[in-house]
Design a protein around this motif. Structure first.
Motif, PDB file in Angstrom:
ATOM      1  N   GLY A   9       0.827  -1.203   0.000  1.00  0.00           N
ATOM      2  CA  GLY A   9       0.000   0.000   0.000  1.00  0.00           C
ATOM      3  C   GLY A   9       0.854   1.242   0.000  1.00  0.00           C
ATOM      4  N   ILE A  10       1.831   1.260   0.900  1.00  0.00           N
ATOM      5  CA  ILE A  10       2.724   2.422   0.997  1.00  0.00           C
ATOM      6  C   ILE A  10       3.522   2.574  -0.288  1.00  0.00           C
ATOM      7  N   LEU A  11       3.969   1.437  -0.828  1.00  0.00           N
ATOM      8  CA  LEU A  11       4.796   1.488  -2.044  1.00  0.00           C
ATOM      9  C   LEU A  11       4.031   2.132  -3.190  1.00  0.00           C
ATOM     10  N   PHE A  12       2.783   1.646  -3.416  1.00  0.00           N
ATOM     11  CA  PHE A  12       2.050   2.171  -4.574  1.00  0.00           C
ATOM     12  C   PHE A  12       1.570   3.592  -4.326  1.00  0.00           C
ATOM     13  N   GLN A  13       1.233   3.866  -3.056  1.00  0.00           N
ATOM     14  CA  GLN A  13       0.850   5.239  -2.736  1.00  0.00           C
ATOM     15  C   GLN A  13       2.015   6.186  -3.026  1.00  0.00           C
ATOM     16  N   GLY A  19       4.512  10.198  -9.108  1.00  0.00           N
ATOM     17  CA  GLY A  19       4.019  10.445 -10.458  1.00  0.00           C
ATOM     18  C   GLY A  19       3.321  11.786 -10.563  1.00  0.00           C
ATOM     19  N   VAL A  20       2.524  12.119  -9.531  1.00  0.00           N
ATOM     20  CA  VAL A  20       1.840  13.412  -9.534  1.00  0.00           C
ATOM     21  C   VAL A  20       2.864  14.542  -9.554  1.00  0.00           C
ATOM     22  N   GLY A  21       3.929  14.374  -8.742  1.00  0.00           N
ATOM     23  CA  GLY A  21       4.972  15.403  -8.717  1.00  0.00           C
ATOM     24  C   GLY A  21       5.631  15.570 -10.069  1.00  0.00           C
TER      25      GLY A  21
END
Lengths: 157, 358
Positions: A9-13, A19-21
């Motif tokens: 979860g943490i990894l994909f988050q 990616g947003v950055g």
């Protein structure tokens, strides 16, 4: 989403936030650059509306301004940059009225706080976008804002 | 595809006709060395200029644009300025190590730089364990950083050097693992053969998912190895002034600066070689007309094009993300990158064993 705190979860988050950055910076890469190359674009340079260059008193086509010489701006000025010289005149119907003689403004001691324009009840003074105010003599910074021969605009009845 | 070994062989024959073999080889070595140093300096200038422009564009600015057309002479002026500065040795430094450290860093990046296959037949160092040598040589740089920090007699320098040591040694692991994944796919460690493998498609396409994961891991680890981007805490201007090179002035600092940018290029060039096919043009199997047109573009243009593309990716990363803390850096490496790259290596081994690649 229920496993938000586990390893994957943490990894994909984290990956998606990276990616947003990256997307944000890539968008910025292609936006128009805001740098103004001043001396070259002097003719077409547009300052933004709220820029405070120097105090001015706008006059209309009949050489009339809106200043009633109340002196509120002079009182509001923290630096004493404004001096309102006025005289008392008697109008036709026998009333006594203050009239502006000279509106002196010292650009050299002005700190562009805009308290004077806020205090003005008639919006007679405002800040212009003019910013090239360097001179060789300090006395040139003391400006008279009302035009010679100007008078106060009469209220439209 | 033009083979540069024709030119190099011709030069070799010509030198042999003039002098005995020993002298001919010596002359060639000197010539190659000078060539590498010139290319190194030229690339550093281009990279610094590119960094300033790209960084400016990411921050909605224009960057240097006053000195020369589009500011292109700016970096040359900076270099001249740096050359004229006094080389200052602070009190209490270990003089020998202090003066040695910049050369260690330069040595490491020269050695790795010599491995890069710029065009067909233009590899300086090319032997059967090329990739291995490349990884080993690039690790010498950390010695220089540690020496610089240790010998400077400055608390900021030693903290910066220690952080850099911890970071580089950790990230070397996942960078090595990512390259190892590609070595598994290509089946060779010789750089020219790895490039030759990619005639019918670059390894990042033929190796599909594991190759792509390895590419991402390599980019992250590579950025960390050059002490750049979100991993620039050895230099951390806000807390350590300039980290391990705080006490250096003039060309001592210049060497660190040069090596930093060249390491960026080297990381990008290795990525271009191993993942994006080096000097090999873009070939799509089946489209012969397209392939022959692509062959007309010389190899070194392909090579520098790919390398600068990867450099751009690294700069994009650098100017997007904020700096990490030391514990975050280490947990990213040991808890995420190393396990993922190990599994990735395993997946790649399976892919190769069962022939699932293209």
């Amino acid at each position: 989403m229920k496993n938000k705190n586990n390893y994957f979860g943490i990894l994909f988050q984290g990956l998606s936030s990276l990616g947003v950055g990256l997307k944000t910076t890539m968008k910025e890469f292609f936006t128009k650059k805001i740098t103004e190359q001043y001396p070259e674009n002097r003719n077409e340079l547009q300052m933004f509306d709220r820029f405070r260059g120097a105090l001015t008193m706008p006059h209309n086509a009949d050489n009339e301004h809106h200043c009633i010489a109340c002196g509120l701006c002079q009182n509001a000025c923290p630096n004493g940059s404004i001096r309102v010289v006025s005289e008392m005149v008697e109008t036709e119907d026998g009333k006594k009225k203050k009239q502006l003689l000279r509106y002196e403004y010292n650009l050299g001691s002005c700190m562009f706080c805009q308290l004077c324009t806020n205090a003005c009840p008639h919006d007679a003074i405002q800040f212009s976008n003019e910013f090239e105010s360097a001179v060789f003599d300090r006395n040139k910074l003391i400006r008279t804002l009302n035009n010679p021969g100007s008078k106060v605009a009469t209220k439209k009845s | 595809m033009f083979d540069f070994s024709i030119v190099t062989n011709w030069i070799h024959q010509w030198l042999l006709s003039l002098m005995p073999q020993g002298w001919a080889i010596f002359t060639e070595c000197v010539a190659v060395g000078i060539g590498i140093i010139l290319l190194y300096a030229l690339l550093a200038i281009i990279l610094i200029y590119m960094e300033r422009k790209v960084c400016a564009a990411f921050q909605c600015r224009l960057g240097p644009n006053r000195v020369g057309p589009w500011g292109c002479i700016q970096v040359i002026c900076d270099v001249l300025k740096m050359l004229t500065k006094e080389i200052f040795t602070p009190k209490g430094v270990d003089k020998k190590l202090y003066n040695l450290a910049p050369y260690m860093i330069l040595l490491a990046s020269f050695l790795t730089f010599a491995c890069l296959p710029i065009s067909k037949g233009l590899e300086v160092l090319d032997f059967n364990v090329g990739v291995f040598f490349l990884l080993a040589a690039s690790s010498i740089g950390v010695v220089g950083i540690l020496l610089a920090g240790w010998s400077s007699n400055n608390k900021f320098s030693i903290i910066g050097a220690m952080r850099s040591g911890a970071q580089i040694i950790s990230y070397e692991l996942s960078a090595g693992m990512a390259i190892l994944t590609m070595v598994v796919l290509s089946g060779t460690m010789q750089i020219s053969e790895i490039v030759g493998m990619q005639t019918n498609g670059w390894l990042i396409f033929t190796g599909h998912i594991p190759a792509f994961v390895a590419f991402i891991i390599y980019l992250i680890a590579g950025n960390a190895e050059c002490n750049r981007g979100p991993f620039d805490l050895p230099e951390a201007e806000s807390e350590l002034t300039a980290g391990y090179h705080t006490e250096y002035s003039g060309m001592g600092f210049g060497f660190f600066y040069l090596a930093e940018y060249l390491n960026l290029f080297i990381v990008a060039a290795i990525a271009a070689t191993v993942f994006l096919g080096g000097w090999m043009p873009l070939h799509i199997p089946g489209l012969d007309g397209f392939n022959t047109i692509m062959d007309y573009i010389p190899g070194f243009i392909w090579y520098f094009g790919k390398a600068f593309f990867v450099v751009f990716l690294l700069m994009w990363m650098r100017w997007s993300f904020p700096r990490l803390r030391i514990d975050q850096i280490l947990s990213l490496e040991w808890k995420y990158l190393v396990p993922i790259s190990m599994i990735n290596l395993l997946v790649m081994a399976l892919v190769v064993t069962f022939g699932w690649h293209f």
